[in-house]
Design an enzyme around this catalytic site. Structure first.
Site, PDB file in Angstrom:
ATOM      1  CE  LYS A  25      30.135 -10.373 -24.481  1.00  0.00           C
ATOM      2  NZ  LYS A  25      29.532 -11.068 -23.348  1.00  0.00           N
ATOM      3  CE  LYS A  55      27.713  -7.148 -24.847  1.00  0.00           C
ATOM      4  NZ  LYS A  55      27.601  -8.142 -23.819  1.00  0.00           N
TER       5      LYS A  55
HETATM    6  C1  PBG Z   1      28.330 -11.381 -20.348  1.00  0.00           C
HETATM    7  C2  PBG Z   1      27.807 -10.088 -20.819  1.00  0.00           C
HETATM    8  C3  PBG Z   1      28.447  -8.864 -20.793  1.00  0.00           C
HETATM    9  C4  PBG Z   1      27.556  -7.930 -21.315  1.00  0.00           C
HETATM   10  C5  PBG Z   1      26.403  -8.612 -21.642  1.00  0.00           C
HETATM   11  N1  PBG Z   1      26.577  -9.953 -21.357  1.00  0.00           N
HETATM   12  C6  PBG Z   1      29.737  -8.443 -20.228  1.00  0.00           C
HETATM   13  C7  PBG Z   1      31.009  -9.036 -20.574  1.00  0.00           C
HETATM   14  O1  PBG Z   1      31.179  -9.778 -21.532  1.00  0.00           O
HETATM   15  O2  PBG Z   1      31.904  -8.740 -19.801  1.00  0.00           O
HETATM   16  C8  PBG Z   1      27.842  -6.480 -21.472  1.00  0.00           C
HETATM   17  C9  PBG Z   1      26.689  -5.591 -21.642  1.00  0.00           C
HETATM   18  C10 PBG Z   1      26.981  -4.146 -21.468  1.00  0.00           C
HETATM   19  O3  PBG Z   1      28.132  -3.702 -21.359  1.00  0.00           O
HETATM   20  O4  PBG Z   1      26.006  -3.402 -21.436  1.00  0.00           O
HETATM   21  N2  PBG Z   1      27.389 -12.081 -19.596  1.00  0.00           N
END
Ligand code: PBG
Length: 325
Positions: A195, A248
């Site tokens: 991520k 991601k």
């Molecule tokens: C954190 C989380 C995020 C997303 C999914 N889980 C945001 C972040 O890390 O700030 C982002 C998903 C998206 O942008 O669609 N719980």
């Protein structure tokens, strides 16, 4: 073979021929649809930067899930917007939290959907970080305990899969332990393994009300410039017990999806994140892009890159378009 013997256009002559030699086939069965659960009743509030995406109360979530299942989409992933936030994200772990209530309601309604839950603290902490703060930084090990309890509470409510998205080190191992110790050895873990610290999460933070109040997530999410590190994270999570891994965001990281797909023997998911959705929506609203066409093209590219599963806010529309094809 040289021209004129070799003429690739021969196989592009008719739609029937093209469909016979098509290498990647997108299907509703590939999709996981993200949903935002909020407190209250009959709440369905559109997110300004994500047209067509809503914060919904549990009753509305159940209605939405019926529709998602009817479209042939096999899974949803739940994010919670809690009643209250505090510095340790207490509402993430409570039995009657919004996500826990939503899981029970979906299961009670006997909707044929795999219910995945996002396991993280950023929606539940008043500072908006994905863990507890000590000495001005997110403290890794104390956060693991809370994440583990959050995952357990989701499993106890009936979640089919838990998906940690916090990027703390060692969380998959700790979550696996607590699930196994409590009789949930059958609940799989889908880890957000690679991520990245991405600007494309902007609209999500409006949706989940989870923007960090100070600093950023660079001390725990990955540097967008890194490729080897993605594999290191993925291998570590698999070793710790992840059943599936995620990359991601998706579109700016198609190379990473491909590398991960080539390197592991577990299912690979990719998250087509909020900013990727909003970008398309904005261009479509301006009349600059044909939505149907570019959405299917983008989702196909994610699958072609190697994703077995795609988390996408386009899931419902794409499923409808694919059914008509
Ligand atoms: C954190 C989380 C995020 C997303 C999914 N889980 C945001 C972040 O890390 O700030 C982002 C998903 C998206 O942008 O669609 N719980």
């Amino acid at each position: 073979m040289p021209f004129p013997i070799h003429r690739p256009r021969r196989l592009r002559r008719t739609e029937l021929l093209r469909s016979m030699v098509r290498e990647t086939e997108l299907s509703a069965n590939d999709f996981i649809y993200p949903l935002f659960v909020c407190p209250g009743k009959r709440v369905k509030k559109e997110i300004r930067s994500m047209p067509g995406v809503f914060q919904m109360s549990v009753d509305e979530i159940v209605k939405e899930c019926r529709e998602v299942a009817r479209l042939g989409i096999p899974a949803i992933i739940l994010f919670g917007i809690p009643e209250e936030k505090d510095d340790v994200g207490s509402h993430a772990t409570i039995e009657n939290g919004v996500v826990q209530q939503a899981i029970r309601a979906i299961k009670k309604a006997k909707i044929n959907l795999t219910v995945i839950t996002d396991v993280c603290l950023c929606e539940y902490t008043n500072h908006g970080h994905c863990g507890v703060i000590e000495a001005g930084d997110v403290a890794n090990d104390p956060t693991l305990e809370i994440l583990a309890r959050e995952a357990l509470s989701h499993a106890q409510a009936g979640a089919d899969i838990v998906a940690p998205s916090d990027m703390m080190d060692g969380r998959v191992k700790r979550i696996r332990e607590i699930l196994d110790d409590n009789g949930f050895s059958n609940v799989p873990i889908l880890s957000y393994a690679a991520k990245y610290c991405s600007g494309f999460y902007g609209p999500f933070r409006e949706a989940a009300e989870s923007a960090p109040k100070f600093g950023d997530r660079r001390s725990y999410q990955m540097d967008p410039a890194n490729r080897h590190e993605a594999l290191k994270e993925v291998f570590a999570d698999i070793e710790e017990g992840a059943d599936m891994v995620m990359v991601k965001p998706a579109l700016a990281y198609l190379d990473i999806i491909r590398e991960v797909r080539n390197a592991v023997h577990v299912p690979v998911a990719a998250y087509n994140v909020s900013g990727e959705y909003s970008m398309v929506k904005a261009a479509v609203r301006n009349g600059w892009l044909d939505e149907h066409r570019v959405v299917l093209e983008l989702l196909t590219s994610i699958k072609r890159a190697g994703a077995d599963l795609i988390l996408t806010y386009f899931a419902k529309d794409a499923a409808r378009w694919l059914a008509k094809k």
